[in-house]
Design a protein around this motif. Structure first.
Motif, short mmCIF file in Angstrom:
data_model
loop_
_atom_site.label_atom_id
_atom_site.label_comp_id
_atom_site.label_asym_id
_atom_site.label_seq_id
_atom_site.Cartn_x
_atom_site.Cartn_y
_atom_site.Cartn_z
N UNK A 253 9.21 -7.83 -1.20
CA UNK A 253 9.29 -8.65 -2.40
C UNK A 253 9.62 -7.84 -3.63
N UNK A 254 9.70 -8.55 -4.77
CA UNK A 254 10.01 -7.93 -6.05
C UNK A 254 9.06 -8.48 -7.11
N UNK A 255 9.09 -7.85 -8.29
CA UNK A 255 8.25 -8.31 -9.39
C UNK A 255 6.92 -7.60 -9.42
N UNK A 256 5.92 -8.22 -10.07
CA UNK A 256 4.59 -7.60 -10.16
C UNK A 256 3.97 -7.40 -8.77
N UNK A 257 3.17 -6.38 -8.65
CA UNK A 257 2.53 -6.05 -7.37
C UNK A 257 1.32 -6.95 -7.12
N UNK A 258 1.26 -7.54 -5.93
CA UNK A 258 0.08 -8.32 -5.52
C UNK A 258 -1.01 -7.36 -5.06
N UNK A 259 -0.64 -6.47 -4.18
CA UNK A 259 -1.57 -5.42 -3.74
C UNK A 259 -0.74 -4.29 -3.13
N UNK A 260 -1.35 -3.13 -3.03
CA UNK A 260 -0.71 -1.99 -2.38
C UNK A 260 -1.78 -1.04 -1.87
N UNK A 261 -1.40 -0.22 -0.93
CA UNK A 261 -2.32 0.79 -0.40
C UNK A 261 -1.48 1.98 0.06
N UNK A 262 -2.12 3.13 0.11
CA UNK A 262 -1.42 4.35 0.52
C UNK A 262 -1.90 4.76 1.91
N UNK A 263 -0.92 5.02 2.76
CA UNK A 263 -1.21 5.54 4.08
C UNK A 263 -0.39 6.80 4.27
N UNK A 264 -1.05 7.94 4.27
CA UNK A 264 -0.32 9.19 4.31
C UNK A 264 0.40 9.42 2.99
N UNK A 265 1.68 9.73 3.06
CA UNK A 265 2.46 10.01 1.86
C UNK A 265 3.19 8.79 1.32
N UNK A 266 3.05 7.65 2.00
CA UNK A 266 3.81 6.45 1.65
C UNK A 266 2.90 5.36 1.09
N UNK A 267 3.35 4.70 0.02
CA UNK A 267 2.64 3.56 -0.53
C UNK A 267 3.26 2.28 0.01
N UNK A 268 2.43 1.40 0.56
CA UNK A 268 2.87 0.13 1.11
C UNK A 268 2.32 -0.98 0.23
N UNK A 269 3.11 -2.07 0.05
CA UNK A 269 2.60 -3.14 -0.79
C UNK A 269 3.40 -4.42 -0.72
N UNK A 270 2.90 -5.42 -1.42
CA UNK A 270 3.51 -6.75 -1.49
C UNK A 270 3.70 -7.13 -2.94
N UNK A 271 4.89 -7.65 -3.28
CA UNK A 271 5.20 -8.13 -4.63
C UNK A 271 5.10 -9.65 -4.67
N UNK A 272 5.03 -10.18 -5.91
CA UNK A 272 4.84 -11.62 -6.07
C UNK A 272 6.07 -12.43 -5.65
N UNK A 273 7.27 -11.91 -5.86
CA UNK A 273 8.47 -12.68 -5.52
C UNK A 273 8.93 -12.26 -4.12
#
Length: 409
Positions: free
Chosen positions: A43-63
């Motif tokens: 997705x795009x836009x503001x972040x709904x949530x995110x978390x870091x696993x290792x060196x990579x940040x994973x997350x979901x955007x509102x759009x």
């Protein structure tokens, strides 16, 4: 109405999952080769949530339209930290960078194939190319005044059975009639309806070309003229008939579905490429439909239009159409994304291989490798292409809202 809404939401969700997996294809291959993947978001836009696993940040955007995979140093002009520099994407071999950039489209192709395989194994695949393969041979051919009489003849002893008498069998593919090649069953029907008496056929039977002679009778049939009103009853006219039916759907089991889905995938690639070639010339028809012109069902559709068609398909119980549309959209996105135009993946691949070929030619002339391509010099072209793409997207969305393509058309 609830079924329609469910279909729209389900189709939109299918698109979102496809795009998310597209970016996952980039991420997985980049990590596999050892490149630094900073972020993977859906997705795009503001972040709904995110978390870091290792060196990579994973997350979901509102759009939930699209997503992105942030790989450090995709080009030599991208800023990277001293820690990231050794694993910057541009430092890796050309073929590895190509695999990473192609992986998104390959993911779409795999998704499309999986959908087609599941269709083939459960409900069959539509005969979209009109292959003139005989599905069934009738025991007789009679005069008929209704479609039910055509489909369910009450055969009597002595009734003509042209196809059966000529040894035409289910599974035979009619390749020519009276020396005229028949690429589709519509070609076969057109020639047979105008024929009378002994008629030469050539059929493909398990790979062997078999000549047959069928005695075509002229029988009464309900015929609807092309210029007749929609509510006008069909006329009864003499027409040639041999007593065969052609499949609207090809059926498979779990084992044969793989071959069926593979062949069908090839056909869809051909059609997808043809649609891309025809794309520019169909844009005027999209503009015309916005201002009240009749919407051509072959004009491009946006995600909005595709979702609406998906909703109608679910509402009418046409799950095969829903799945076919989802598969075809994946193939289209996959092929489109490989076009050698920035900012598409295909554009980046073209630049990478331009550098590779250029350096190879310089080496042949005893010169050192040239520097990385300056992407800033291509920014004007990129901006123009983005503006054109945005305008086309806006046009198709507008047409899909004010004058959408409907299944009933």
């Amino acid at each position: 109405m609830l079924a329609y809404i469910f279909g729209v939401v389900l189709f939109a969700l299918g698109i979102c999952v496809s795009v998310a997996l597209h970016e996952a294809g980039h991420m997985v291959t980049a990590k596999w080769f050892g490149m630094k993947v900073r972020r993977y978001f859906v997705g795009f836009g503001p972040t709904v949530f995110s978390f870091r696993r290792g060196e990579t940040e994973y997350g979901l955007k509102w759009i939930p339209l699209g997503g992105f995979c942030d790989i450090a140093g995709m080009t030599a002009l991208d800023e990277v930290t001293p820690e990231e520099s050794p694993r910057a994407m541009w430092r890796f071999k050309t073929w590895k960078r190509t695999v990473v950039m192609v992986a998104g489209s390959v993911t779409h192709f795999l998704l499309g194939f999986i959908v087609l395989y599941l269709m083939a194994a459960t409900m069959g695949l539509p005969n979209i190319t009109g292959t003139p393969q005989v599905a069934a041979v009738s025991n007789c051919v009679q005069d008929a005044r209704t479609t039910d009489q055509v489909s369910n003849p009450q055969c009597r002893p002595g009734d003509a059975a042209p196809a059966k008498s000529a040894d035409l069998r289910a599974g035979d593919e009619i390749v020519s009639v009276n020396g005229t090649a028949t690429k589709t069953y519509a070609d076969v029907i057109d020639i047979i309806q105008r024929a009378s008496g002994p008629t030469n056929l050539v059929v493909d039977r398990d790979g062997a070309m078999v000549p047959l002679v069928v005695d075509v009778p002229q029988v009464d049939r309900p015929v609807r003229r092309a210029d007749a009103p929609a509510d006008a009853p069909p006329e009864i006219a003499k027409t040639g008939s041999i007593g065969v039916t052609f499949p609207k759907m090809f059926e498979y089991n779990a084992a044969t579905a793989f071959g069926g889905a593979t062949a069908f995938t090839g056909d869809m690639f051909v059609q997808t490429w043809q649609r891309l070639i025809e794309f520019p010339e169909r844009i005027p028809a999209v503009v015309s439909s916005i201002f009240g012109g009749e919407r051509d069902p072959n004009t491009p559709v946006s995600v909005v239009g595709a979702s609406r068609i998906g909703g109608e398909a679910v509402e009418q119980g046409l799950w095969e159409l829903f799945l076919l549309l989802l598969a075809s959209l994946n193939f289209f996105i996959g092929v489109f994304n490989l076009l050698p135009l920035l900012p598409l993946d295909g554009g980046h691949i073209a630049v990478v291989w331009y550098e590779r070929v250029r350096d190879w030619l310089r080496k042949l002339r005893g010169k050192a490798a040239g520097g990385p391509v300056d992407y800033t010099k291509l920014s004007a072209v990129t901006v123009v292409l983005v503006l054109i793409g945005g305008a086309v997207t806006l046009l198709t969305i507008t047409a899909d809202i004010v004058n959408p393509i409907r299944i009933s058309q």
